[in-house]
Scaffold this motif. Structure first.
Motif, PDB file in Angstrom:
ATOM      1  N   PRO A 472       0.833  -1.220   0.000  1.00 50.42           N
ATOM      2  CA  PRO A 472       0.000   0.000   0.000  1.00 50.42           C
ATOM      3  C   PRO A 472       0.859   1.258   0.000  1.00 50.42           C
ATOM      4  CG  PRO A 472      -0.728  -1.574   1.666  1.00 50.42           C
ATOM      5  CD  PRO A 472       0.594  -2.056   1.184  1.00 50.42           C
ATOM      6  N   PRO A 473       0.260   2.409  -0.262  1.00 48.03           N
ATOM      7  CA  PRO A 473       1.027   3.662  -0.275  1.00 48.03           C
ATOM      8  C   PRO A 473       1.623   3.971   1.095  1.00 48.03           C
ATOM      9  CG  PRO A 473      -1.100   3.946  -1.352  1.00 48.03           C
ATOM     10  CD  PRO A 473      -1.134   2.610  -0.684  1.00 48.03           C
ATOM     11  N   ALA A 474       2.805   4.567   1.079  1.00 47.80           N
ATOM     12  CA  ALA A 474       3.490   5.031   2.294  1.00 47.80           C
ATOM     13  C   ALA A 474       3.536   3.937   3.351  1.00 47.80           C
ATOM     14  CB  ALA A 474       2.816   6.292   2.839  1.00 47.80           C
ATOM     15  N   SER A 475       3.953   2.753   2.971  1.00 47.46           N
ATOM     16  CA  SER A 475       3.998   1.617   3.889  1.00 47.46           C
ATOM     17  C   SER A 475       5.348   0.916   3.771  1.00 47.46           C
ATOM     18  CB  SER A 475       2.873   0.615   3.600  1.00 47.46           C
ATOM     19  OG  SER A 475       1.605   1.240   3.690  1.00 47.46           O
ATOM     20  N   THR A 476       5.685   0.221   4.859  1.00 46.41           N
ATOM     21  CA  THR A 476       6.910  -0.571   4.923  1.00 46.41           C
ATOM     22  C   THR A 476       6.538  -1.998   5.276  1.00 46.41           C
ATOM     23  OG1 THR A 476       8.241   1.340   5.598  1.00 46.41           O
ATOM     24  CG2 THR A 476       9.153  -0.846   6.034  1.00 46.41           C
ATOM     25  N   VAL A 477       7.018  -2.945   4.512  1.00 46.21           N
ATOM     26  CA  VAL A 477       6.696  -4.361   4.688  1.00 46.21           C
ATOM     27  C   VAL A 477       7.955  -5.096   5.115  1.00 46.21           C
ATOM     28  CG1 VAL A 477       5.987  -6.470   3.504  1.00 46.21           C
ATOM     29  CG2 VAL A 477       4.783  -4.331   3.056  1.00 46.21           C
ATOM     30  N   PHE A 478       7.808  -5.953   6.125  1.00 47.42           N
ATOM     31  CA  PHE A 478       8.884  -6.818   6.595  1.00 47.42           C
ATOM     32  C   PHE A 478       8.579  -8.242   6.126  1.00 47.42           C
ATOM     33  CE2 PHE A 478       9.047  -3.197   9.370  1.00 47.42           C
ATOM     34  CZ  PHE A 478      10.399  -3.017   9.637  1.00 47.42           C
ATOM     35  N   LEU A 479       9.457  -8.765   5.277  1.00 46.93           N
ATOM     36  CA  LEU A 479       9.316 -10.118   4.750  1.00 46.93           C
ATOM     37  C   LEU A 479      10.396 -10.983   5.386  1.00 46.93           C
ATOM     38  CD1 LEU A 479       7.926 -12.011   2.634  1.00 46.93           C
ATOM     39  CD2 LEU A 479       9.733 -11.324   1.043  1.00 46.93           C
ATOM     40  N   THR A 480      10.000 -12.010   6.124  1.00 49.11           N
ATOM     41  CA  THR A 480      10.948 -12.835   6.862  1.00 49.11           C
ATOM     42  C   THR A 480      10.649 -14.315   6.637  1.00 49.11           C
ATOM     43  OG1 THR A 480       9.559 -12.792   8.849  1.00 49.11           O
ATOM     44  CG2 THR A 480      11.263 -11.090   8.652  1.00 49.11           C
ATOM     45  N   TYR A 481      11.674 -15.135   6.747  1.00 50.05           N
ATOM     46  CA  TYR A 481      11.543 -16.592   6.741  1.00 50.05           C
ATOM     47  C   TYR A 481      12.796 -17.177   7.387  1.00 50.05           C
ATOM     48  CZ  TYR A 481      14.445 -16.222   2.529  1.00 50.05           C
ATOM     49  OH  TYR A 481      15.431 -15.922   1.645  1.00 50.05           O
ATOM     50  N   ASP A 482      12.709 -18.424   7.847  1.00 48.51           N
ATOM     51  CA  ASP A 482      13.807 -19.118   8.506  1.00 48.51           C
ATOM     52  C   ASP A 482      14.407 -20.151   7.563  1.00 48.51           C
ATOM     53  OD1 ASP A 482      13.197 -17.647  10.758  1.00 48.51           O
ATOM     54  OD2 ASP A 482      11.913 -19.212  11.610  1.00 48.51           O
ATOM     55  N   PHE A 483      15.631 -20.521   7.830  1.00 52.17           N
ATOM     56  CA  PHE A 483      16.312 -21.530   7.024  1.00 52.17           C
ATOM     57  C   PHE A 483      17.271 -22.321   7.915  1.00 52.17           C
ATOM     58  CE2 PHE A 483      19.103 -17.883   6.892  1.00 52.17           C
ATOM     59  CZ  PHE A 483      20.367 -18.416   7.026  1.00 52.17           C
ATOM     60  N   GLU A 484      17.730 -23.435   7.377  1.00 55.17           N
ATOM     61  CA  GLU A 484      18.654 -24.319   8.077  1.00 55.17           C
ATOM     62  C   GLU A 484      19.937 -24.459   7.256  1.00 55.17           C
ATOM     63  OE1 GLU A 484      18.814 -28.891   9.901  1.00 55.17           O
ATOM     64  OE2 GLU A 484      17.252 -28.276   8.492  1.00 55.17           O
ATOM     65  N   LYS A 485      21.062 -24.448   7.945  1.00 56.02           N
ATOM     66  CA  LYS A 485      22.351 -24.572   7.282  1.00 56.02           C
ATOM     67  C   LYS A 485      22.749 -26.040   7.173  1.00 56.02           C
ATOM     68  CE  LYS A 485      23.838 -20.144   9.208  1.00 56.02           C
ATOM     69  NZ  LYS A 485      24.882 -19.428   9.989  1.00 56.02           N
ATOM     70  N   THR A 486      23.438 -26.365   6.096  1.00 60.14           N
ATOM     71  CA  THR A 486      23.850 -27.732   5.809  1.00 60.14           C
ATOM     72  C   THR A 486      25.364 -27.842   5.945  1.00 60.14           C
ATOM     73  OG1 THR A 486      22.019 -27.957   4.262  1.00 60.14           O
ATOM     74  CG2 THR A 486      23.756 -29.602   4.127  1.00 60.14           C
ATOM     75  N   ILE A 487      25.819 -28.972   6.473  1.00 63.49           N
ATOM     76  CA  ILE A 487      27.246 -29.241   6.562  1.00 63.49           C
ATOM     77  C   ILE A 487      27.701 -29.863   5.243  1.00 63.49           C
ATOM     78  CG2 ILE A 487      29.054 -30.501   7.783  1.00 63.49           C
ATOM     79  CD1 ILE A 487      27.366 -30.378  10.270  1.00 63.49           C
ATOM     80  N   LEU A 488      28.657 -29.249   4.603  1.00 59.58           N
ATOM     81  CA  LEU A 488      29.134 -29.715   3.320  1.00 59.58           C
ATOM     82  C   LEU A 488      30.193 -30.799   3.482  1.00 59.58           C
ATOM     83  CD1 LEU A 488      29.558 -26.291   1.458  1.00 59.58           C
ATOM     84  CD2 LEU A 488      27.549 -27.755   1.572  1.00 59.58           C
ATOM     85  N   ARG A 489      30.490 -31.437   2.373  1.00 63.71           N
ATOM     86  CA  ARG A 489      31.589 -32.385   2.365  1.00 63.71           C
ATOM     87  C   ARG A 489      32.920 -31.638   2.407  1.00 63.71           C
ATOM     88  NH1 ARG A 489      29.161 -36.048  -2.604  1.00 63.71           N
ATOM     89  NH2 ARG A 489      27.391 -36.955  -1.447  1.00 63.71           N
ATOM     90  N   TYR A 490      33.951 -32.398   2.727  1.00 61.45           N
ATOM     91  CA  TYR A 490      35.266 -31.777   2.898  1.00 61.45           C
ATOM     92  C   TYR A 490      35.743 -31.112   1.606  1.00 61.45           C
ATOM     93  CZ  TYR A 490      40.302 -31.450   3.595  1.00 61.45           C
ATOM     94  OH  TYR A 490      41.586 -30.992   3.675  1.00 61.45           O
TER      95      TYR A 490
END
Length: 612
Positions: A472-490
């Motif tokens: 909407p006009p003159a508005s601020t939106v906060f877009l958030t989401y969570d994630f998980e980190k992966t352990i890579l190979r050597y």
């Protein structure tokens, strides 16, 4: 003889008409747009555009189209190509809207998307692999690293810019890849200039220098290839090359022989007298902004060398946007100025030969009020949307991403598509996706209109998330989401694993508004992110190598001594002191005796006699 001459004249007349038509309707033009920005900054936009008819292109007749790029596009079957090289960050709050409405801008690093002609997805993937490898060698970039894990197929974010027939659209496949880790350097600028007709030797391209360009606060190089079909005219294949950079005038004016910035002398400093602590021994420097003195030679390090002979003579090569009260001086030699009605934009035709430069003298300084009034004469355009993105959370296991989107318009809403390409080792939880307006209760259903989500497959493909949103006009939106980190190979960690992993910029495509007549699609990119993954201790392999090497050396050395050494009694061996000394003395005496008698020295047994 007369019939032969008449035939020759009849054959030469169409050729002369052909050359007259080429001169009257040129297919190449170049232009430089200069726009001072607040904070002693200068936006320089170089644009080079050439057109080649599709019939000539298909017949391998390259007039203005670069042959190296044309042969590649024909071999791969590319209908439309867009390549971006970007470095730095565009400061939207200070500099305003992006040049070209963001359509020539790319994310940090290298970004590529193209429409390929293929019957199946497998064929499109094969052509995409061929295209990236060929462009990698052509532009000296690491585009060959855009594999299937960095390739996506956007569903809502990109639309063809060229004119394509309905039959061609049925077999067109859109593929998009990005390398946020790629460092743009001079080795990418040199192939870019070689694609131009004048190769950077004449015209506005002669100003381009790697030392100045890559010292800019923000710079972007773009190459766009698309078919264009004007109404009632033959379709042409258009290649457009664009370079945009934001230069710091004060830093650019510093001579190359003096690379270390030094403060100006006290008598040259302009102080802000409005500060209460201003006195004879205390000075707060006043912001000069757009009123400082500069010239093309000072900013770019050289002048414009004539004009490119192939350019359109009706288009002025150099344009600058400054207030009307600002004076501009130009070098002598036939240059002339053209003013546009109702605009603060002035354009110049430079001479075809010789050097050309523009000089803007400093505005008279009468205090901070005079400088601020001069800066307010040309205000930067307010962008349609502000966007910033950051990581949230802590620890090495989980985290979150927060994107802040602000609509500065007081009376009109903004609708856009937000696209994110995330690596497969960054597993997001889609159920945690939340979009809320600052200061208002609500859910994501009130803001997010459509979601396209393609989950990642480990070591196969990346995560693709596209959101169609409306703020909407003159508005601020906060877009958030969570994630998980992966352990890579050597072996999957880069050499500088502790630096982190670069996450590609978010792509925002602002859709045209039906309420605003004449509005068109515009783009902007967020900044890239640096993701820290759980990293093993890479010093342990070196410790193991050193330990095992030491153990093997000790074991091998002891076993070798046991097998090779011969043990004898002490009375059977030579005297370690007297025997060696006696042998040396005997050898010296033999040499001396032979030298006196003039004979060759006899061989002397250096072995000492056995002890009695």
């Amino acid at each position: 003889m007369a019939p032969i001459m008449s035939r020759l004249l009849s054959a030469l007349i169409p050729i002369s008409l052909l050359f007259s038509q080429v001169r009257a309707d040129p297919d190449y033009h170049e232009q430089l747009d200069l726009k001072p920005l607040p904070g002693s900054s200068l936006l320089a936009s170089f644009n080079f555009r050439s057109n080649t008819s599709l019939s000539e292109f298909e017949a391998h007749n390259y007039r203005y189209f670069p042959r190296s790029l044309g042969q590649l596009l024909q071999h791969v079957g590319t209908r439309e190509l867009h390549l971006r090289f970007a470095l730095g960050r565009w400061d939207a709050e200070s500099w305003g809207a992006r040049p070209w409405d963001g359509t020539k801008e790319g994310g940090t690093g290298v970004e590529l998307w193209a429409w390929l002609d293929a019957q199946t997805e497998e064929e499109a993937n094969h052509k995409w692999l061929t295209l990236t490898n060929a462009l990698s060698g052509l532009f000296c970039a690491s585009l060959n690293f855009i594999d299937e894990t960095r390739t996506t197929r956007p569903a809502m974010s990109f639309q063809p810019e060229g004119d394509h027939s309905p039959e061609a659209m049925e077999n067109m496949h859109l593929l998009h890849g990005v390398l946020p880790r790629e460092i743009v350097c001079t080795e990418n600028l040199t192939p870019f200039l070689k694609l131009l007709p004048c190769k950077g030797k004449a015209g506005v391209s002669s100003l381009l220098s790697g030392h100045k360009m890559f010292d800019a606060s923000w710079q972007s190089m773009a190459i766009d290839v698309r078919p264009v079909c004007p109404t009632g005219q033959e379709c042409v294949l258009q290649v457009e090359q664009t370079i945009d950079m934001v230069l710091d005038i004060e830093r650019s004016k510093r001579p190359i022989a003096n690379p270390i910035p030094r403060p100006p002398p006290a008598h040259e400093m302009k102080c802000n007298a409005s500060k209460p602590y201003n006195s004879g021994d205390a000075c707060f420097p006043a912001a000069r902004g757009q009123g400082i003195e500069w010239s093309l030679h000072e900013v770019f390090g050289k002048n414009i060398k004539g004009t490119c002979p192939l350019t359109n003579p009706d288009i002025p090569p150099v344009c600058i946007e400054v207030p009307d009260q600002r004076s501009i001086y130009m070098t002598m030699g036939g240059a002339r100025e053209v003013r546009q009605e109702g605009s603060q934009r002035r354009c110049y035709f430079n001479p075809s030969e010789g050097d050309f430069s523009l000089v803007l003298p400093a505005l008279p300084y009468d205090g901070p009020d005079a400088v601020s009034s001069a800066d307010e004469a040309v205000q930067p355009e307010t962008p349609l949307l502000y966007a910033e993105r950051t990581f949230t959370g802590h620890g090495q296991e989980r985290g979150g991403v927060q994107t802040i989107l602000t609509n500065p318009s007081p009376d009109s809403a903004v609708e856009f598509v937000y696209m994110q390409t995330l690596p497969w080792f960054m597993r997001i939880y889609l159920h945690t996706l939340e979009a809320r307006i600052a200061g208002q209760p609500g859910t994501k259903n009130d803001i997010v209109e459509e979601i396209y989500y393609r989950p990642a497959l480990d070591r196969v493909r990346a995560t693709q998330l596209e959101l169609r949103m409306r703020i909407p006009p003159a508005s601020t939106v906060f877009l958030t989401y969570d994630f998980e980190k992966t352990i890579l190979r050597y072996t999957e960690y880069p050499p500088d694993a502790n630096r982190g992993f670069d996450i590609a910029s978010g792509i925002i495509t602002i859709l045209p508004s039906g309420a605003v007549p004449g509005s068109k699609t515009s783009n902007l990119r967020t900044t890239s992110l640096m993701l820290s993954l759980p990293t093993p201790d890479f010093s342990m392999p070196y410790n193991v190598i050193i330990f095992t090497s030491t153990a093997i050396a000790l074991a091998f050395g002891g076993l070798y001594n046991i097998l090779v050494r011969r043990f004898v009694g002490a009375d059977e061996g030579p005297d370690p002191v007297l025997g060696g000394l006696k042998g040396k003395i005997a050898g010296l005496l033999a040499k001396l005796r032979a030298k006196i008698k003039g004979e060759a020295p006899a061989a002397v047994d250096a072995q000492p006699p056995k002890a009695d």
